[in-house]
Design a protein around this motif. Structure first.
Motif, mmCIF file in Angstrom:
data_model
loop_
_atom_site.group_PDB
_atom_site.id
_atom_site.type_symbol
_atom_site.label_atom_id
_atom_site.label_comp_id
_atom_site.label_asym_id
_atom_site.label_seq_id
_atom_site.Cartn_x
_atom_site.Cartn_y
_atom_site.Cartn_z
ATOM 1 N N ALA A 280 0.850 -1.196 0.000
ATOM 2 C CA ALA A 280 0.000 0.000 0.000
ATOM 3 C C ALA A 280 0.882 1.242 0.000
ATOM 4 O O ALA A 280 1.945 1.257 0.629
ATOM 5 N N VAL A 281 0.435 2.264 -0.724
ATOM 6 C CA VAL A 281 1.188 3.513 -0.841
ATOM 7 C C VAL A 281 0.233 4.686 -0.664
ATOM 8 O O VAL A 281 -0.885 4.685 -1.196
ATOM 9 N N PHE A 282 0.712 5.702 0.074
ATOM 10 C CA PHE A 282 -0.091 6.896 0.326
ATOM 11 C C PHE A 282 0.791 8.119 0.062
ATOM 12 O O PHE A 282 1.805 8.306 0.726
ATOM 13 N N ALA A 283 0.423 8.919 -0.924
ATOM 14 C CA ALA A 283 1.222 10.077 -1.324
ATOM 15 C C ALA A 283 0.451 11.359 -1.048
ATOM 16 O O ALA A 283 -0.712 11.500 -1.455
ATOM 17 N N PHE A 284 1.106 12.302 -0.366
ATOM 18 C CA PHE A 284 0.488 13.569 0.025
ATOM 19 C C PHE A 284 1.279 14.731 -0.559
ATOM 20 O O PHE A 284 2.508 14.768 -0.440
ATOM 21 N N PRO A 285 0.602 15.698 -1.175
ATOM 22 C CA PRO A 285 1.333 16.840 -1.746
ATOM 23 C C PRO A 285 1.806 17.813 -0.677
ATOM 24 O O PRO A 285 1.114 18.041 0.320
#
Length: 237
Positions: free
Chosen positions: A113-118
């Motif tokens: 699982a991957v979670f990317a936040f700007p």
């Protein structure tokens, strides 16, 4: 409640810096985030002069390799987060994915699982904080809020320390990250642009394409260019 969470996040970052005996830097944000979020890796990217994300710190070798692969492939959560200026989540990379090549490589590296936040400066994304987990599943509401707090902390460091001209403070901010490896990529991009008689954007695409086709890391290919073992002309990939 929110103020309490913010204090806990700040305390976790300060603890990392205190244990190391150094000023708070991006690596402390990433390491604290990884520990608190039960992540197998955390990466921070910043937008380069070419307008795309460059990884500046990864908490471990596997995360570093996955981040570099995203740049090489030009696909992945961090890439789309910068393009669309919003968070991108992949809660199970074994499910059908908009990033098939990235997803397979990440799963092979033990990431599900991957979670990317700007990292936002006003309405503009200037970087990404990306979280990797070994188990599939979404973030809880509390975890989502904590991730935003770590993202804010990383953005605050960038605003406080990074100037137009590199300084010791900037070097310390990213110490222990991609630093010298990405310097090779920049240097090689300049060399290729001269060889091709074109712009830096075209040169970087050629470097990235060669790395993809040969299955090698960008920095490794860049070193070959710098050392003269690899040259590009109008017919090279």
């Amino acid at each position: 409640m929110e103020d309490g969470r913010a204090r806990e996040v700040t305390a976790s970052i300060n603890k990392m810096a205190l244990e190391e005996g150094s000023p708070v830097a991006v690596r402390h944000v990433c390491r604290a985030c990884a520990e608190r979020m039960r992540a197998v890796g955390v990466v921070q990217y910043v937008v380069s002069d070419l307008g795309q994300g460059e990884p500046v710190y990864a908490t471990d070798l596997a995360a570093e390799q996955i981040a570099e692969l995203q740049v090489t492939l030009g696909e992945g959560p961090a890439v789309d987060t910068l393009a669309e200026e919003r968070p991108m989540f992949a809660v199970d990379l074994t499910s059908p994915s908009p990033w098939p090549m990235f997803a397979q490589a990440a799963v092979d590296a033990g990431v599900r699982a991957v979670f990317a936040f700007p990292l936002q400066m006003g309405s503009i994304s200037v970087g990404v904080l990306e979280i990797y987990r070994a188990a599939p599943g979404d973030l809880t509401t509390v975890e989502y809020r904590d991730a935003l707090l770590y993202t804010d902390a990383a953005m605050a460091l960038l605003l406080e320390h990074v100037d137009d001209v590199p300084t010791n403070a900037e070097n310390n901010l990213f110490a222990g990250g991609f630093g010298s490896r990405w310097d090779l990529v920049h240097q090689a991009t300049g060399i290729i642009s001269v060889q091709l008689g074109g712009g830096l954007g075209e040169a970087f695409l050629r470097l990235r394409g060669h790395a993809f086709l040969t299955g090698r890391g960008l920095a490794d290919v860049a070193e070959d260019v710098i050392e003269g073992r690899l040259r590009f002309d109008g017919d090279d990939c």
